[in-house]
Every structure is written in C-alpha cells, then in structure tokens.
Design an enzyme around this catalytic site. Structure first.
Site, PDB file in Angstrom:
ATOM      1  CD  GLU A 248      -7.847   9.413   6.073  1.00  0.00           C
ATOM      2  OE1 GLU A 248      -8.407   9.491   4.972  1.00  0.00           O
ATOM      3  OE2 GLU A 248      -7.794   8.374   6.747  1.00  0.00           O
TER       4      GLU A 248
ATOM      5  CG  HIS B 207      -2.029   9.491  -0.457  1.00  0.00           C
ATOM      6  ND1 HIS B 207      -2.471  10.387   0.492  1.00  0.00           N
ATOM      7  CD2 HIS B 207      -2.406   8.266  -0.008  1.00  0.00           C
ATOM      8  CE1 HIS B 207      -3.064   9.728   1.466  1.00  0.00           C
ATOM      9  NE2 HIS B 207      -3.042   8.438   1.188  1.00  0.00           N
ATOM     10  CG  ASP B 208      -6.850   7.509  -0.757  1.00  0.00           C
ATOM     11  OD1 ASP B 208      -7.037   6.657  -1.628  1.00  0.00           O
ATOM     12  OD2 ASP B 208      -7.007   7.290   0.455  1.00  0.00           O
TER      13      ASP B 208
ATOM     14  CE  LYS C  22      -6.491   3.808  -2.427  1.00  0.00           C
ATOM     15  NZ  LYS C  22      -6.191   3.596  -0.992  1.00  0.00           N
TER      16      LYS C  22
ATOM     17  CG  ASP D 280      -2.126   0.931   1.054  1.00  0.00           C
ATOM     18  OD1 ASP D 280      -2.390   1.357  -0.083  1.00  0.00           O
ATOM     19  OD2 ASP D 280      -2.768   1.233   2.078  1.00  0.00           O
TER      20      ASP D 280
ATOM     21  CG  HIS E 227      -3.330  -1.544   9.709  1.00  0.00           C
ATOM     22  ND1 HIS E 227      -4.518  -0.847   9.551  1.00  0.00           N
ATOM     23  CD2 HIS E 227      -2.493  -1.053   8.765  1.00  0.00           C
ATOM     24  CE1 HIS E 227      -4.394   0.008   8.556  1.00  0.00           C
ATOM     25  NE2 HIS E 227      -3.166  -0.086   8.057  1.00  0.00           N
TER      26      HIS E 227
ATOM     27  NE  ARG F 188      -3.611  11.050   6.101  1.00  0.00           N
ATOM     28  CZ  ARG F 188      -3.735   9.735   5.855  1.00  0.00           C
ATOM     29  NH1 ARG F 188      -2.893   8.873   6.392  1.00  0.00           N
ATOM     30  NH2 ARG F 188      -4.709   9.294   5.080  1.00  0.00           N
ATOM     31  CG  LEU F 189      -3.774  10.546  14.773  1.00  0.00           C
ATOM     32  CD1 LEU F 189      -4.700  10.668  15.984  1.00  0.00           C
ATOM     33  CD2 LEU F 189      -2.437   9.934  15.169  1.00  0.00           C
ATOM     34  CG  ASP F 190      -3.934   5.643   7.616  1.00  0.00           C
ATOM     35  OD1 ASP F 190      -4.529   6.270   6.722  1.00  0.00           O
ATOM     36  OD2 ASP F 190      -3.814   4.396   7.620  1.00  0.00           O
TER      37      ASP F 190
END
Length: 556
Positions: free
Chosen positions: A314, A376-377, A475, A54, A92, A271-273
């Site tokens: 996010e 990026h998304d 993407k 990813d 994760h 940034r909290l993904d």
C-alpha cells in the site's frame, strides 16, 4: 448458498473494522452470512489485533484483540469459504509492544536493543548533538527527506538509568502528562502551598499547550528548575509507533513469525502497510528508497511465498511517477487509488475520457488491481496527478469539501499531498443515482472490487465522530459503527439492495470468470464496459450526464 462462478482472484471483497457491524467480528460474520455468500473475501482492518493508536495501525502484537475477535470467528469465515485479507504494518510497532517494553525495562541489556532505530546511532557523524539529547542532522542530509509531520520524526523515551534516548518515530505519537497538583510540587521541591499552587497552574497550562518541560518558565523557582523538570518528565507517559530497524536479524525473525501467524489465521492476501518508509539511509529520501525498497520487498515476498500469501503493498504516489506500474512489473497486486477520484470527476464534469484512459492503461500494462470507492482512509487525489489535469483535481477537491469533506495535507501543504476525508456517498452529494452509477462502474472495472461497508448503506459524513475524536480525528468521518439492527434495516433500502445486486452479479456471472476479456469504449459522457468469456457476456452502458446505467447479460 449460491455457487460462485467468479474466481477468488476477481471476486468481491468486503472491507470493515472488526467492530463495524454489531460491535465485534462475529457481528460482521453474521452480516456476511445474511448475504448468501456473495463476497469471496473479507478485509478486516488491524484493530482485530492487539493495538492502541490509529484505530489498529499501531500494533502491539498480532495476537487477536480478545474484545473484538477470537479463533472461532476465523473458523466461521473458513466454513463460509471467505478468504481473509489482513494488514501487516512493516515500518513500525507500538511502544507497548513486548520488544519496546523490554528496552524500557532493561535498557542496553535488552535483547531487543537494536530492534528499533536509535536516532543518535543512525545519525552519528551526520549532525550536531543538541542540548535536548538528540542529533540534529545536517541540512544536506534532510533537504530531500520525506516528512510526515513538521518536526523531526523522533520521540524521546526514558531509559532505566534516568536518561532519555531518541527513537525514530515517523508516524503517530502522543505524549501525555498528568494534571499536577500543589501537593505534588510541595513534596518534590519543598515548597509552600500557595507557591506550589501557582506553579502547578503554570506547569499544567504549559503542558496543555504542548510546551516541553525544559521550556517552561518556572518564574521565581528557577533555582529548582532541574529538580522540577526531572520530576515532571518522570511522570511522562507516551504512546507512539516506533520505526523498526530492518538491519536487525530480530526484525526479520519477527517478520517471519508474523507472516506465519497471519497465514494461520486464514489470510490469503496481506496488505503491506507503510513498507515504503522502512529502508532508511542518511541523505536519502527515506520513502521508497531505490533500490533498497525493492530489495526489501523481495525479501518479504520470499518469506510470504512459504505461506502462499499474496502481497498488496500500500503506497500513495502520483500517477505520473509510475510507481504503480513498477509494483505491478515486480509482480505485486496494486491498489487502484485512481478510480475513486476519477468517478467523482466523471459525474461532476460529465465526461468518460479519463476513466477510459485508465481502463486502457490497466489492460495495456496488465496491472493486477484491487479497486475501491470509499475506504477507512480518505479519498485519494494526490494519485491523480499526471492522469487528471491539476485544475480538474482542484475542482474535484473543492466540490467534495463544499459537501462537508475535510482536506488532509501533509505539513499543511496542498502541493505535497491531497486526500479528502468524506464518505463516498456524501462526496457524491448524497445522490442515490450517482452512488449506484459509481458502484456499477466499480463492479465492471478490471481487478478485484473491494467494498467499504459504509458505502453499502449510504453512510453520510459523521461530524459528531470527528468532534469526539478531537485533534487528528478527521478520518472518523467515514468510520461509523453500525448495530446489527441498523445494518439489517438498511438491507431493504433501494440503495443497499441495488448495490448488493451488483456485487452478486460480479460473484455469480460467468462472464467475469478467469480468462474473461474486457472491451471498453465511448465518448463524451457515455461509456460501455463489456466482459466476455466463452459464450457469456456482461455489458454495462453508462451515462455520466444522466447518472444512469444499463446492464445487459447474454449466454449464447
């Protein structure tokens, strides 16, 4: 270098992968140096870390990826007074992380045995054990659950004792098998060559079609089925993002260590993904569980405050759900995921109505935003529900798709999730006037403007990158890497030069400083945004029908 008059809080932020320009982070830094320090911040995406799947979001460790960056690069950013924004993927970690590898090596004796979510422990007493070795939860526990893929979010992994254990796996996974040869089956099952050759063909074709070893038709070799399945599974290799068990003290030790490391790198914003997926309970939606998610975020913020880090959670959600307001009320920065779609709609439908409504919202509710055009998304469109009529959302999606974009649906259902993968320039029909108008509005919006590197250069949909990436590679349409030469050559283009002028204005004009006030107004297809601070004024007048804008600056 020019002296910045806009505070870091509102200054422009460049956004890129570490290898987006020049092949490594030093190339991006050289590009920043060439721009006379017009960016106050740089958001470097997580392939800057040791990661696999990813493009960075499956993190092995938060050590720097030595192929792309080193500590001297971070020192250079500090010398430039450029603040870092970095990612922390909360939900994760990669199966290649030291914690998961330790489990695979030591099994139940691993000190990290509770670091990830053992699917069967989690669902104990909530379902029936299947023949494949995992619990199938009762429907009452699944009916409200939020899924990111069509099957149960689990991955069967081999343990040292020869068994397989299911672990919770919300996002990506890749299960890989080698190409088996006749010799493989001759040795393991005492078969003649011709029989083994036929069997290898059957097995390879089945695995290529994603058929599980237990489901393969072994034809005349049914008596050796158990031996064959055991052998095939012993050769399985896998990658994946395994969900962390936030009930484990070791996970919280890991959180603290990671936030400390990001701060040491120079990060000011984190940034909290995927945070919304971390708190889990049987029967819950397991996405933004209330109140568990808020309690969880509060604990993360307590740790982050020790390192003076600002947090940017996010999450995508419909405007009507008000999640962005709740995050802001709790004191977090929020992403302005509404602006990208609203601007495309405004230009295609020649109206300023919905953008003005959104600007009013930001001001009235005092939302602290980080805004963007491309990223990026994909271009988010789910988020517009409740702000833009459903038919207008559908029309906007159709326009972008007709211009070569790809629709990203969860579980194949448009009613659940809208996201279109395209460069922002291509989404606007590769129209220079529209792109410049979009950037002008972006620069005059409240909050902190984040600029995707490819937008600066008028990046077009990269269909070859999508093709090379294979399944799930949509993407890559907006992630084209550029050489230093390509980037420098583009600096002289009208599109790039005028965008940089707008960004420079945001960085240097006193009217955008701390304490500035914004007024907005307009009707039909014409709108204005005006910033005032002390004796300084910056005003933007736009025409969404003519695709033109005018900027007026005054110092009284």
């Amino acid at each position: 270098m020019e002296n910045l008059t806009t505070s870091d809080k509102f200054g422009p932020m460049l956004n890129a992968y570490p290898d987006s320009i020049g092949g490594c982070l030093s190339g991006c830094i050289d590009f920043l140096k060439s721009l006379d320090n017009i960016f106050t911040d740089f958001y470097v995406l997580p392939s800057v870390f040791d990661s696999d799947l990813d493009r960075g979001f499956s993190v092995i460790s938060y050590d720097l990826n030595r192929e792309l960056a080193d500590l001297s690069d971070l020192s250079e950013l500090k010398k430039l007074n450029v603040n870092l924004k970095l990612d922390f993927v909360l939900n994760h970690a990669s199966v290649l992380s030291k914690q998961f590898r330790d489990i695979l090596k030591k099994g139940e004796s691993s000190e990290y045995i509770d670091f990830f979510i053992d699917w069967n422990k989690f669902w104990s007493g909530c379902g029936e054990m299947t023949g494949e070795g995992y619990i199938q939860p009762d429907e009452k526990h699944l009916k409200d659950m939020h899924f990111r893929k069509p099957d149960l979010p689990l991955l069967m992994v081999p343990m040292p004792d020869g068994t397989e254990k299911p672990y919770w796996n919300t996002f990506y996974q890749e299960v890989l098998y080698p190409t088996f040869t006749a010799e493989d089956f001759m040795l393991v099952a005492d078969m003649q060559y011709s029989s083994a050759e036929k069997l290898s063909s059957i097995v390879n074709e089945a695995l290529k079609s994603a058929i599980q070893p237990e489901e393969i038709n072994f034809d005349k070799h049914i008596e050796k089925r158990h031996t064959l399945i055991k052998f095939i599974k012993s050769r399985k290799r896998f990658l994946g993002q395994m969900d962390l068990n936030i009930e484990s003290p070791k996970v919280w030790e890991f959180y603290k260590e990671t936030l400390c490391k990001l701060a040491a790198y120079g990060a000011k914003i984190v940034r909290l993904d995927a945070f919304a997926y971390a708190p889990k309970k049987p029967g819950a939606r397991n996405f933004m569980n209330d109140p568990d998610t808020w309690n969880y975020l509060g604990k993360i913020r307590e740790i982050a405050s020790d390192y003076e880090l600002s947090l940017l959670p996010e999450v995508h959600a419909e405007y009507a759900a008000g999640l962005h307001e709740k995050l802001s009320d709790e004191g977090y920065l929020i992403y302005d995921f509404f602006l990208p779609g609203l601007l495309i709609h405004a230009m295609e439908k020649n109206t300023c109505e919905y953008i003005l409504h959104w600007v009013g919202d930001i001001q009235k509710k005092q939302l602290s935003t980080v805004s963007m055009l491309g990223c990026h998304d994909g271009i988010p469109l789910l988020d517009l529900r409740g702000l833009l009529p459903e038919t207008e959302i559908e029309d906007t999606i159709k326009i972008i798709v007709e211009r070569g974009g790809y629709v990203k649906d969860i579980l194949g259902s448009k009613s659940m999730y809208y996201q279109v993968n395209a460069t922002y320039f291509s989404a606007l029909g590769e129209d220079v006037d529209k792109m410049l108008l979009a950037r002008a509005v972006h620069i005059f919006m409240p909050g902190k403007p984040q600029i995707w590197y490819l937008d600066l250069f008028g990046g077009k949909n990269d269909y070859e990158a999508v093709r090379l990436a294979g399944a799930g590679g949509h993407k890559e349409i907006n992630r084209t890497n550029l050489s230093i030469e390509q980037a420098n050559l583009s600096l002289s283009s009208d599109l790039t030069a005028k965008q940089l002028d707008l960004i420079r204005l945001r960085s240097t004009c006193p009217a955008f400083g701390d304490g500035a006030t914004l007024t907005a107004g307009g009707k039909k297809h014409q709108m204005y945004l005006q910033w005032d601070l002390d004796c300084n004024t910056a005003r933007l007048d736009v025409d969404f029908k003519a695709y033109t804008y005018e900027i007026s600056l005054n110092s009284k």
